[in-house]
Design a protein around this motif. Structure first.
Motif, PDB file in Angstrom:
ATOM      1  N   ALA A  78       0.835  -1.191   0.000  1.00  0.00           N
ATOM      2  CA  ALA A  78       0.000   0.000   0.000  1.00  0.00           C
ATOM      3  C   ALA A  78       0.873   1.245   0.000  1.00  0.00           C
ATOM      4  O   ALA A  78       1.881   1.311   0.658  1.00  0.00           O
ATOM      5  CB  ALA A  78      -0.911  -0.007   1.221  1.00  0.00           C
ATOM      6  N   SER A  79       0.445   2.247  -0.721  1.00  0.00           N
ATOM      7  CA  SER A  79       1.241   3.465  -0.824  1.00  0.00           C
ATOM      8  C   SER A  79       0.600   4.651  -0.138  1.00  0.00           C
ATOM      9  O   SER A  79       1.204   5.699  -0.018  1.00  0.00           O
ATOM     10  CB  SER A  79       1.493   3.788  -2.303  1.00  0.00           C
ATOM     11  OG  SER A  79       0.266   3.963  -2.974  1.00  0.00           O
ATOM     12  N   THR A  80      -0.647   4.517   0.278  1.00  0.00           N
ATOM     13  CA  THR A  80      -1.330   5.631   0.924  1.00  0.00           C
ATOM     14  C   THR A  80      -1.881   5.197   2.261  1.00  0.00           C
ATOM     15  O   THR A  80      -2.082   4.023   2.526  1.00  0.00           O
ATOM     16  CB  THR A  80      -2.485   6.153   0.051  1.00  0.00           C
ATOM     17  OG1 THR A  80      -3.429   5.104  -0.121  1.00  0.00           O
ATOM     18  CG2 THR A  80      -1.978   6.596  -1.317  1.00  0.00           C
ATOM     19  N   ALA A  81      -2.156   6.197   3.106  1.00  0.00           N
ATOM     20  CA  ALA A  81      -2.718   5.903   4.412  1.00  0.00           C
ATOM     21  C   ALA A  81      -4.225   5.854   4.377  1.00  0.00           C
ATOM     22  O   ALA A  81      -4.871   5.150   5.137  1.00  0.00           O
ATOM     23  CB  ALA A  81      -2.265   6.959   5.421  1.00  0.00           C
ATOM     24  N   GLY A  82      -4.849   6.610   3.471  1.00  0.00           N
ATOM     25  CA  GLY A  82      -6.286   6.772   3.543  1.00  0.00           C
ATOM     26  C   GLY A  82      -7.097   5.598   3.069  1.00  0.00           C
ATOM     27  O   GLY A  82      -8.110   5.264   3.657  1.00  0.00           O
ATOM     28  N   ALA A  83      -6.696   4.936   1.983  1.00  0.00           N
ATOM     29  CA  ALA A  83      -7.514   3.873   1.406  1.00  0.00           C
ATOM     30  C   ALA A  83      -6.795   2.544   1.518  1.00  0.00           C
ATOM     31  O   ALA A  83      -5.612   2.453   1.224  1.00  0.00           O
ATOM     32  CB  ALA A  83      -7.816   4.185  -0.050  1.00  0.00           C
ATOM     33  N   PRO A  84      -7.496   1.499   1.928  1.00  0.00           N
ATOM     34  CA  PRO A  84      -6.864   0.185   2.018  1.00  0.00           C
ATOM     35  C   PRO A  84      -6.603  -0.389   0.636  1.00  0.00           C
ATOM     36  O   PRO A  84      -7.329  -0.160  -0.311  1.00  0.00           O
ATOM     37  CB  PRO A  84      -7.894  -0.657   2.770  1.00  0.00           C
ATOM     38  CG  PRO A  84      -9.201   0.001   2.491  1.00  0.00           C
ATOM     39  CD  PRO A  84      -8.912   1.458   2.324  1.00  0.00           C
ATOM     40  N   HIS A  95       4.862   2.148   9.747  1.00  0.00           N
ATOM     41  CA  HIS A  95       4.995   2.807  11.051  1.00  0.00           C
ATOM     42  C   HIS A  95       4.958   4.326  10.903  1.00  0.00           C
ATOM     43  O   HIS A  95       4.335   5.022  11.715  1.00  0.00           O
ATOM     44  CB  HIS A  95       6.317   2.389  11.710  1.00  0.00           C
ATOM     45  CG  HIS A  95       6.270   1.044  12.358  1.00  0.00           C
ATOM     46  ND1 HIS A  95       5.591   0.814  13.549  1.00  0.00           N
ATOM     47  CD2 HIS A  95       6.822  -0.149  12.011  1.00  0.00           C
ATOM     48  CE1 HIS A  95       5.728  -0.458  13.888  1.00  0.00           C
ATOM     49  NE2 HIS A  95       6.456  -1.061  12.981  1.00  0.00           N
ATOM     50  N   ARG A  96       5.625   4.835   9.872  1.00  0.00           N
ATOM     51  CA  ARG A  96       5.683   6.284   9.695  1.00  0.00           C
ATOM     52  C   ARG A  96       4.296   6.863   9.442  1.00  0.00           C
ATOM     53  O   ARG A  96       3.925   7.902  10.003  1.00  0.00           O
ATOM     54  CB  ARG A  96       6.628   6.616   8.533  1.00  0.00           C
ATOM     55  CG  ARG A  96       6.867   8.109   8.349  1.00  0.00           C
ATOM     56  CD  ARG A  96       7.956   8.389   7.325  1.00  0.00           C
ATOM     57  NE  ARG A  96       7.565   7.955   5.986  1.00  0.00           N
ATOM     58  CZ  ARG A  96       8.138   6.959   5.322  1.00  0.00           C
ATOM     59  NH1 ARG A  96       9.121   6.266   5.883  1.00  0.00           N
ATOM     60  NH2 ARG A  96       7.730   6.635   4.107  1.00  0.00           N
ATOM     61  N   ILE A  97       3.503   6.183   8.604  1.00  0.00           N
ATOM     62  CA  ILE A  97       2.152   6.663   8.296  1.00  0.00           C
ATOM     63  C   ILE A  97       1.272   6.660   9.548  1.00  0.00           C
ATOM     64  O   ILE A  97       0.572   7.645   9.843  1.00  0.00           O
ATOM     65  CB  ILE A  97       1.522   5.799   7.187  1.00  0.00           C
ATOM     66  CG1 ILE A  97       2.221   6.070   5.857  1.00  0.00           C
ATOM     67  CG2 ILE A  97       0.023   6.057   7.069  1.00  0.00           C
ATOM     68  CD1 ILE A  97       1.823   5.123   4.751  1.00  0.00           C
ATOM     69  N   GLN A 112      -1.350   9.394  14.266  1.00  0.00           N
ATOM     70  CA  GLN A 112      -1.538   9.439  15.716  1.00  0.00           C
ATOM     71  C   GLN A 112      -1.131  10.793  16.279  1.00  0.00           C
ATOM     72  O   GLN A 112      -1.794  11.316  17.190  1.00  0.00           O
ATOM     73  CB  GLN A 112      -0.741   8.314  16.375  1.00  0.00           C
ATOM     74  CG  GLN A 112      -1.326   6.929  16.119  1.00  0.00           C
ATOM     75  CD  GLN A 112      -0.463   5.821  16.665  1.00  0.00           C
ATOM     76  OE1 GLN A 112       0.763   5.915  16.681  1.00  0.00           O
ATOM     77  NE2 GLN A 112      -1.087   4.738  17.108  1.00  0.00           N
ATOM     78  N   ALA A 113      -0.057  11.380  15.766  1.00  0.00           N
ATOM     79  CA  ALA A 113       0.360  12.710  16.214  1.00  0.00           C
ATOM     80  C   ALA A 113      -0.709  13.753  15.880  1.00  0.00           C
ATOM     81  O   ALA A 113      -0.981  14.669  16.673  1.00  0.00           O
ATOM     82  CB  ALA A 113       1.696  13.084  15.583  1.00  0.00           C
ATOM     83  N   CYS A 165      12.922  -1.494   9.969  1.00  0.00           N
ATOM     84  CA  CYS A 165      11.678  -0.722  10.133  1.00  0.00           C
ATOM     85  C   CYS A 165      11.898   0.639  10.793  1.00  0.00           C
ATOM     86  O   CYS A 165      10.969   1.444  10.883  1.00  0.00           O
ATOM     87  CB  CYS A 165      10.665  -1.527  10.946  1.00  0.00           C
ATOM     88  SG  CYS A 165      11.154  -1.800  12.669  1.00  0.00           S
ATOM     89  N   ASN A 166      13.116   0.881  11.281  1.00  0.00           N
ATOM     90  CA  ASN A 166      13.483   2.157  11.910  1.00  0.00           C
ATOM     91  C   ASN A 166      12.715   2.434  13.194  1.00  0.00           C
ATOM     92  O   ASN A 166      12.597   3.577  13.633  1.00  0.00           O
ATOM     93  CB  ASN A 166      13.280   3.330  10.940  1.00  0.00           C
ATOM     94  CG  ASN A 166      14.114   4.535  11.328  1.00  0.00           C
ATOM     95  OD1 ASN A 166      15.249   4.391  11.781  1.00  0.00           O
ATOM     96  ND2 ASN A 166      13.551   5.731  11.184  1.00  0.00           N
ATOM     97  N   GLN A 167      12.185   1.370  13.835  1.00  0.00           N
ATOM     98  CA  GLN A 167      11.501   1.518  15.119  1.00  0.00           C
ATOM     99  C   GLN A 167      12.444   1.099  16.249  1.00  0.00           C
ATOM    100  O   GLN A 167      13.381   0.323  16.049  1.00  0.00           O
ATOM    101  CB  GLN A 167      10.230   0.671  15.149  1.00  0.00           C
ATOM    102  CG  GLN A 167       9.205   1.082  14.116  1.00  0.00           C
ATOM    103  CD  GLN A 167       8.795   2.541  14.240  1.00  0.00           C
ATOM    104  OE1 GLN A 167       8.252   2.955  15.258  1.00  0.00           O
ATOM    105  NE2 GLN A 167       9.046   3.323  13.199  1.00  0.00           N
TER     106      GLN A 167
END
Length: 562
Positions: free
Chosen positions: A4-10, A26-28, A33-34, A510-512
């Motif tokens: 997936a490339s966007t946060a809004g649509a699955p 994680h970034r999205i 959340q912020a 994953c940079n977490q």
């Protein structure tokens, strides 16, 4: 295969589990959340609702929800349908099944666990799909809960622990001329009795989904029972729902006893809460009985809750009281000391003796491998209080248990022979219980029983009340706390700490952040099967799932620059 490339649509396309870009996911989610935190702080509830809707319908949110329920301790515990997601294909398919339209949760599988008082605590185990739905909506609900939470609530919250609650108790009770009386509060059947009407009216999340969870019922011996109140213990969302129901009690107390007034300083009312266990301090017994307790009872009554008559009492600080496994008491010299409670010590020794009794024929190395995590975990929990004498007493009691175990194995041998076979002198320590276990290289190596008294005792640094792990303004503060905690966790493991420090505490995939809770695997950049060596330059720490992804996709890992 695509991600997936966007946060809004699955995404509508099937994606391979190990092809997911976890760093991007994680970034999205963290960015959304912020934004939820900011909207909550500004009181823009329509914006909060829109952002929650966006997150719960995003591919990234769904992927992280499935990741959570397939990595936690209950990943192998099925619900009433018997299903578990234990393969990459099942996990990938689960992402596609997380949608709101037509969703109907299955009843919970009822289990019981023993309580300290001999009674049994009911647990409700959701099906895997329902767990994933709860984890998904929790990603959107928890930022709101953290923003609205009471400053001195410490249970079931990110980056908070029982040690914070105990340190808060020590601070408020150690003040010169401080509070002398404590209301020890315990809520009767908190998780089972919370009013569904109150939750549906006040919890800031999708009400349709919440109602379905609350009314799902539970199965016991093939019989379906309805649920008319409460949030089931065992559900991922239950602790946050309970915290949201109890948040506001500290604000009520502060409204009655503001910090800046002489009335408040005279009353000395302070709250420390961990889940449904709490204490409230007061200057006099009459204040707690006639003013504070009625206020608490009224607050709980609105939520369908009540105090437990048998566990709620008012105690003088010189008598002492137990809270979260610790005994808090002010002595005649005016000092407040916190020590491990007698009940906590008895529970540990009972567990150790049960383990030893169940392994009469086991090798010493096998027994040590079972006992060491138990002793280490208990000592780490109590190492922030005045536990030196208690630790020594515990070590002595465990030694006597093992001495009887060793003598029973060789009833015809002399005591000196038994001592030489099982107990060694190592450095300045004598009578160290030792054995052998096979190491990672296939060679036998000596293992030693841990001494509780060898665990360093350090004062815990209490978290700031306003700290919010989802608010970018607190990011540096939490990074500093995580670093300090990992220094303690990896103390004595110099190589692991050096790797963790070189990576700045983050997983290169994953940079977490890599923490004790997330766990880690060591990865060889040039695989050992391809001739790679074991030197530090060829090793990195990865999250377990990231390690599987690297090997599955044959990804190249670049060692971070220190």
């Amino acid at each position: 295969m695509t991600t997936a490339s966007t946060a809004g649509a699955p995404s509508r396309e099937r994606v391979a589990w190990h092809a997911i870009n976890w760093r991007k996911a994680h970034r999205i989610v963290q960015r959304l959340q912020a934004r939820i935190v900011k909207a909550t702080q500004e009181g823009r509830w329509n914006k909060v609702k829109a952002l929650q809707r966006l997150l719960t319908r995003s591919f990234s949110g769904k992927a992280l929800a499935v990741k959570r329920v397939t990595e936690n301790q209950g990943k192998r515990t099925p619900g009433v349908d018997g299903a578990i997601w234990n393969t990459p294909a099942k996990k990938a398919s689960a992402i596609q099944s997380l949608h709101q339209r037509g969703y109907r949760p299955l009843p919970l599988r009822r289990l019981y666990i023993a309580k300290k008082n001999g009674k049994k605590r009911p647990l409700g185990i959701p099906a895997m799909l329902d767990r994933a739905q709860q984890a998904l909506h929790l990603l959107a609900l928890d930022p709101v809960a953290e923003t609205l939470a009471d400053p001195n609530s410490y249970g079931f919250r990110k980056q908070r622990s029982a040690a914070d609650a105990i340190e808060h108790c020590h601070q408020v009770l150690s003040l010169h001329g401080g509070a002398q009386w404590i209301l020890e509060g315990d809520i009767r059947s908190c998780f089972d009795a919370i009013s569904h009407e109150w939750l549906l009216a006040h919890i800031p999340m999708d009400k349709v989904i919440l109602r379905k969870w609350l009314k799902a019922g539970f199965m016991e011996q093939a019989v379906l029972y309805p649920t008319e109140a409460g949030t089931p213990q065992g559900g991922i969302c239950s602790p946050v729902l309970a915290n949201l129901a109890l948040d506001g009690l500290e604000r009520k107390l502060r409204e009655r006893y503001p910090k800046a007034t002489a009335r408040s300083r005279k009353a000395q009312v302070n709250l420390a809460r961990f889940a449904d266990d709490f204490i409230i301090t007061g200057r006099t017994k009459a204040l707690l009985e006639q003013e504070v307790r009625p206020l608490v009872e009224q607050f709980l009554r609105e939520r369908g809750l009540e105090l437990s008559a048998e566990k709620t009492r008012i105690t003088h600080i010189e008598e002492g009281f137990d809270f979260l496994g610790q005994h808090v008491r002010k002595y005649h010299d005016g000092k407040v000391l916190i020590k491990p409670s007698r009940a906590a010590v008895a529970a540990l020794l009972t567990k150790v003796r049960t383990i030893v009794k169940a392994n009469k024929q086991a090798t010493p190395g096998y027994l040590i491998n079972i006992l060491n995590p138990v002793i280490r975990g208990w000592a780490n929990y109590h190492c922030h209080v005045a536990s030196k004498q208690t630790f020594r007493a515990v070590d002595n009691a465990i030694f006597l248990t093992l001495w009887h175990w060793a003598k029973r194995r060789h009833p015809k041998k002399a005591k000196r022979w038994v001592k030489d076979k099982y107990f060694y002198a190592i450095g300045e320590r004598t009578w160290v219980f030792c054995g052998e276990r096979t190491g990672p290289d296939g060679q036998p190596r000596q293992v030693q029983l841990r001494f509780a008294a060898r665990v360093p005792r350090e004062r815990h640094s209490k978290i700031k009340g306003a700290a919010n792990p989802y608010d970018p303004a607190w990011e540096i503060y939490f990074e500093q706390r995580t670093t300090a905690k990992m220094i303690d966790t990896l103390k004595g493991q110099r190589t692991l700490f050096q790797l963790w420090k070189e990576q700045k505490g983050n997983c290169p995939v994953c940079n977490q952040t890599i923490t004790e809770e997330t766990g880690w695997h060591e990865h060889h950049i040039i695989w050992r099967s391809h001739g790679g060596g074991n030197e530090l330059e060829n090793r990195v720490l990865l999250h377990p799932n990231c390690h599987q992804q690297v090997h599955s996709q044959r990804l190249e890992v670049v060692k971070p620059r220190p």
